[in-house]
Scaffold this motif. Sequence first.
Motif, PDB file in Angstrom:
ATOM      1  N   VAL A 208      39.426   1.685  73.277  1.00 48.40           N
ATOM      2  CA  VAL A 208      37.979   1.876  73.244  1.00 48.40           C
ATOM      3  C   VAL A 208      37.628   3.177  72.529  1.00 48.40           C
ATOM      4  O   VAL A 208      36.695   3.230  71.712  1.00 48.40           O
ATOM      5  CB  VAL A 208      37.405   1.857  74.673  1.00 48.40           C
ATOM      6  N   GLU A 209      38.389   4.242  72.801  1.00 48.92           N
ATOM      7  CA  GLU A 209      38.119   5.517  72.131  1.00 48.92           C
ATOM      8  C   GLU A 209      38.333   5.395  70.619  1.00 48.92           C
ATOM      9  O   GLU A 209      37.598   5.998  69.825  1.00 48.92           O
ATOM     10  CB  GLU A 209      39.002   6.612  72.723  1.00 48.92           C
ATOM     11  N   LYS A 210      39.329   4.617  70.208  1.00 52.96           N
ATOM     12  CA  LYS A 210      39.546   4.409  68.774  1.00 52.96           C
ATOM     13  C   LYS A 210      38.381   3.636  68.156  1.00 52.96           C
ATOM     14  O   LYS A 210      38.002   3.892  67.007  1.00 52.96           O
ATOM     15  CB  LYS A 210      40.859   3.662  68.548  1.00 52.96           C
ATOM     16  N   ALA A 211      37.817   2.704  68.915  1.00 49.87           N
ATOM     17  CA  ALA A 211      36.669   1.956  68.407  1.00 49.87           C
ATOM     18  C   ALA A 211      35.471   2.883  68.216  1.00 49.87           C
ATOM     19  O   ALA A 211      34.739   2.777  67.225  1.00 49.87           O
ATOM     20  CB  ALA A 211      36.316   0.820  69.369  1.00 49.87           C
ATOM     21  N   PHE A 212      35.271   3.810  69.151  1.00 48.49           N
ATOM     22  CA  PHE A 212      34.196   4.787  69.013  1.00 48.49           C
ATOM     23  C   PHE A 212      34.438   5.691  67.798  1.00 48.49           C
ATOM     24  O   PHE A 212      33.517   6.018  67.056  1.00 48.49           O
ATOM     25  CB  PHE A 212      34.075   5.633  70.281  1.00 48.49           C
ATOM     26  N   THR A 213      35.684   6.078  67.607  1.00 46.21           N
ATOM     27  CA  THR A 213      36.014   6.929  66.459  1.00 46.21           C
ATOM     28  C   THR A 213      35.727   6.208  65.152  1.00 46.21           C
ATOM     29  O   THR A 213      35.166   6.787  64.215  1.00 46.21           O
ATOM     30  CB  THR A 213      37.498   7.347  66.514  1.00 46.21           C
ATOM     31  N   ARG A 214      36.121   4.930  65.067  1.00 46.06           N
ATOM     32  CA  ARG A 214      35.849   4.170  63.852  1.00 46.06           C
ATOM     33  C   ARG A 214      34.350   4.044  63.591  1.00 46.06           C
ATOM     34  O   ARG A 214      33.897   4.046  62.443  1.00 46.06           O
ATOM     35  CB  ARG A 214      36.471   2.766  63.950  1.00 46.06           C
ATOM     36  N   ALA A 215      33.571   3.947  64.685  1.00 49.74           N
ATOM     37  CA  ALA A 215      32.127   3.806  64.537  1.00 49.74           C
ATOM     38  C   ALA A 215      31.443   5.139  64.255  1.00 49.74           C
ATOM     39  O   ALA A 215      30.296   5.174  63.819  1.00 49.74           O
ATOM     40  CB  ALA A 215      31.527   3.181  65.793  1.00 49.74           C
ATOM     41  N   GLY A 216      32.147   6.261  64.524  1.00 47.90           N
ATOM     42  CA  GLY A 216      31.577   7.582  64.292  1.00 47.90           C
ATOM     43  C   GLY A 216      30.504   7.965  65.276  1.00 47.90           C
ATOM     44  O   GLY A 216      29.679   8.851  65.007  1.00 47.90           O
ATOM     45  N   VAL A 217      30.504   7.337  66.453  1.00 48.38           N
ATOM     46  CA  VAL A 217      29.476   7.626  67.464  1.00 48.38           C
ATOM     47  C   VAL A 217      30.160   7.893  68.809  1.00 48.38           C
ATOM     48  O   VAL A 217      30.840   7.008  69.338  1.00 48.38           O
ATOM     49  CB  VAL A 217      28.506   6.431  67.626  1.00 48.38           C
ATOM     50  N   PRO A 218      29.999   9.083  69.376  1.00 43.66           N
ATOM     51  CA  PRO A 218      30.587   9.364  70.692  1.00 43.66           C
ATOM     52  C   PRO A 218      29.777   8.683  71.792  1.00 43.66           C
ATOM     53  O   PRO A 218      28.566   8.487  71.649  1.00 43.66           O
ATOM     54  CB  PRO A 218      30.478  10.888  70.812  1.00 43.66           C
ATOM     55  N   PRO A 219      30.420   8.282  72.898  1.00 49.17           N
ATOM     56  CA  PRO A 219      29.673   7.687  74.008  1.00 49.17           C
ATOM     57  C   PRO A 219      28.737   8.715  74.637  1.00 49.17           C
ATOM     58  O   PRO A 219      29.089   9.883  74.778  1.00 49.17           O
ATOM     59  CB  PRO A 219      30.768   7.256  74.990  1.00 49.17           C
ATOM     60  N   LEU A 260      26.372 -11.768  84.027  1.00 50.15           N
ATOM     61  CA  LEU A 260      26.510 -10.754  83.001  1.00 50.15           C
ATOM     62  C   LEU A 260      26.417 -11.393  81.635  1.00 50.15           C
ATOM     63  O   LEU A 260      26.468 -12.605  81.490  1.00 50.15           O
ATOM     64  CB  LEU A 260      27.847 -10.009  83.152  1.00 50.15           C
ATOM     65  N   SER A 261      26.265 -10.556  80.627  1.00 50.89           N
ATOM     66  CA  SER A 261      26.270 -11.028  79.246  1.00 50.89           C
ATOM     67  C   SER A 261      27.505 -10.479  78.542  1.00 50.89           C
ATOM     68  O   SER A 261      27.760  -9.264  78.594  1.00 50.89           O
ATOM     69  CB  SER A 261      25.003 -10.573  78.513  1.00 50.89           C
ATOM     70  N   ILE A 262      28.262 -11.359  77.947  1.00 53.55           N
ATOM     71  CA  ILE A 262      29.468 -11.005  77.200  1.00 53.55           C
ATOM     72  C   ILE A 262      29.145 -11.108  75.712  1.00 53.55           C
ATOM     73  O   ILE A 262      28.749 -12.179  75.246  1.00 53.55           O
ATOM     74  CB  ILE A 262      30.638 -11.934  77.552  1.00 53.55           C
ATOM     75  N   ILE A 263      29.304  -9.997  74.991  1.00 54.07           N
ATOM     76  CA  ILE A 263      28.959  -9.985  73.567  1.00 54.07           C
ATOM     77  C   ILE A 263      30.174  -9.529  72.762  1.00 54.07           C
ATOM     78  O   ILE A 263      30.701  -8.435  73.011  1.00 54.07           O
ATOM     79  CB  ILE A 263      27.779  -9.039  73.280  1.00 54.07           C
ATOM     80  N   PRO A 264      30.642 -10.308  71.802  1.00 53.51           N
ATOM     81  CA  PRO A 264      31.753  -9.863  70.943  1.00 53.51           C
ATOM     82  C   PRO A 264      31.368  -8.617  70.157  1.00 53.51           C
ATOM     83  O   PRO A 264      30.191  -8.413  69.814  1.00 53.51           O
ATOM     84  CB  PRO A 264      31.968 -11.059  70.007  1.00 53.51           C
ATOM     85  N   LEU A 265      32.353  -7.783  69.881  1.00 54.16           N
ATOM     86  CA  LEU A 265      32.119  -6.572  69.106  1.00 54.16           C
ATOM     87  C   LEU A 265      32.183  -6.878  67.612  1.00 54.16           C
ATOM     88  O   LEU A 265      32.965  -7.728  67.168  1.00 54.16           O
ATOM     89  CB  LEU A 265      33.156  -5.512  69.460  1.00 54.16           C
ATOM     90  N   ALA A 266      31.378  -6.153  66.848  1.00 57.12           N
ATOM     91  CA  ALA A 266      31.393  -6.318  65.395  1.00 57.12           C
ATOM     92  C   ALA A 266      32.665  -5.752  64.772  1.00 57.12           C
ATOM     93  O   ALA A 266      33.007  -6.086  63.637  1.00 57.12           O
ATOM     94  CB  ALA A 266      30.161  -5.640  64.791  1.00 57.12           C
ATOM     95  N   ASP A 267      33.366  -4.915  65.516  1.00 56.05           N
ATOM     96  CA  ASP A 267      34.604  -4.286  65.055  1.00 56.05           C
ATOM     97  C   ASP A 267      35.778  -5.234  65.283  1.00 56.05           C
ATOM     98  O   ASP A 267      36.229  -5.416  66.415  1.00 56.05           O
ATOM     99  CB  ASP A 267      34.801  -2.972  65.805  1.00 56.05           C
ATOM    100  N   ASN A 268      36.293  -5.838  64.216  1.00 56.01           N
ATOM    101  CA  ASN A 268      37.408  -6.779  64.355  1.00 56.01           C
ATOM    102  C   ASN A 268      38.708  -6.114  64.780  1.00 56.01           C
ATOM    103  O   ASN A 268      39.648  -6.790  65.211  1.00 56.01           O
ATOM    104  CB  ASN A 268      37.636  -7.517  63.034  1.00 56.01           C
ATOM    105  N   ASP A 269      38.799  -4.780  64.621  1.00 57.44           N
ATOM    106  CA  ASP A 269      40.008  -4.058  65.016  1.00 57.44           C
ATOM    107  C   ASP A 269      40.010  -3.685  66.488  1.00 57.44           C
ATOM    108  O   ASP A 269      40.989  -3.109  66.981  1.00 57.44           O
ATOM    109  CB  ASP A 269      40.166  -2.792  64.170  1.00 57.44           C
ATOM    110  N   ALA A 270      38.933  -3.972  67.192  1.00 57.15           N
ATOM    111  CA  ALA A 270      38.841  -3.641  68.620  1.00 57.15           C
ATOM    112  C   ALA A 270      39.554  -4.713  69.436  1.00 57.15           C
ATOM    113  O   ALA A 270      38.955  -5.703  69.859  1.00 57.15           O
ATOM    114  CB  ALA A 270      37.387  -3.513  69.046  1.00 57.15           C
ATOM    115  N   VAL A 271      40.838  -4.518  69.610  1.00 59.66           N
ATOM    116  CA  VAL A 271      41.666  -5.474  70.341  1.00 59.66           C
ATOM    117  C   VAL A 271      42.514  -4.725  71.361  1.00 59.66           C
ATOM    118  O   VAL A 271      42.677  -3.501  71.291  1.00 59.66           O
ATOM    119  CB  VAL A 271      42.577  -6.278  69.387  1.00 59.66           C
ATOM    120  N   HIS A 272      43.070  -5.490  72.289  1.00 56.32           N
ATOM    121  CA  HIS A 272      43.885  -4.912  73.362  1.00 56.32           C
ATOM    122  C   HIS A 272      45.261  -5.566  73.348  1.00 56.32           C
ATOM    123  O   HIS A 272      45.418  -6.716  73.774  1.00 56.32           O
ATOM    124  CB  HIS A 272      43.200  -5.153  74.710  1.00 56.32           C
TER     125      HIS A 272
END
Length: 303
Positions: A208-219, A260-272
């Motif tokens: 998740v932290e890597k996804a934030f880094t790729r997006a350039g936006v801190p939580p 709840l609502s489950i929404i896929p992420l636009a970041d294709n590299d966000a995997v586990h």
Amino acid sequence: MELRHLRYFLSVARSLNFTQAAAQNFVAQSALSQQIAGLERELGSQLFYRSSRSVSLTEAGEVLVPLAQRIIADVEIAQMEMDALAGVRRGTLRLGLIQTPATSVDVIDVMGDFHHRYPGIEFEITNAPSLRMAAAVAEGTMDVAVVGLDASELPQGVDSVPLAVEPLVAIVANDSPLTGRRLVSIPELVDGVQFIHFARASGLRRRVEKAFTRAGVPPVGSFELGQIIDMIRLAARGVGVTIVPHTDALEAERTAGTELSIIPLADNDAVHPVSLVYMSSRLSPAASAFVEVFRTHLESHAP
């Protein structure tokens, strides 16, 4: 000097945190501190620098780490040799499990099959962050673990079997403005809301932290929880938003009845990624048998 004292010492040396080390060894922090203090008196050397904010190894502690690792490894090798003579009829399997083993193979089924084949082997189960369990496998204090890491993130010498690569998804409340979206980006997800993180040093937290880094936006205004189901439930109640493996979201929706609502992420590299890890160079007979049972289940589920 007792082996458990050396194990306690190595746990503190690895985490540099007495509270975490005590939890890993299932003892009270006060008891672990007393044992370390007793070891220091016996050796005549201070092993850790302690302050209210940090713990670090002294020079004597740095010297003792490889010696303690060697002693424990020798004892374990001796036990392995004895177990080999007896066959896989007795012993303990030290198994580490993450909260999110979303794979085609049910780990519980593997454990049940293993127990049916080798009823004399006892399980010693640990649930801990992936990095900590991978380090324990490398140090020989854990036999096998299912972790949320891929091969590139493992300590040197640790073997791995890839089990799954699962997409990460966003969880929001049903009344969120994002509900109904086909995809969501990280900046859109955290805009003006709290973000609910998973525990530090976990494989999921790293992804998740890597996804934030790729997006350039801190939580913004983030906090963390130690249970994925609690993260999902809080996000469903609108307390914040979170990101979890897709299977965990579906399971929470199915078993807990959570709306709840489950929404896929636009970041294709966000995997586990999920992997089975072990040290082939020093597998005990019980651990070797467990890996083989796991591989058998993997082969039976292969497409």
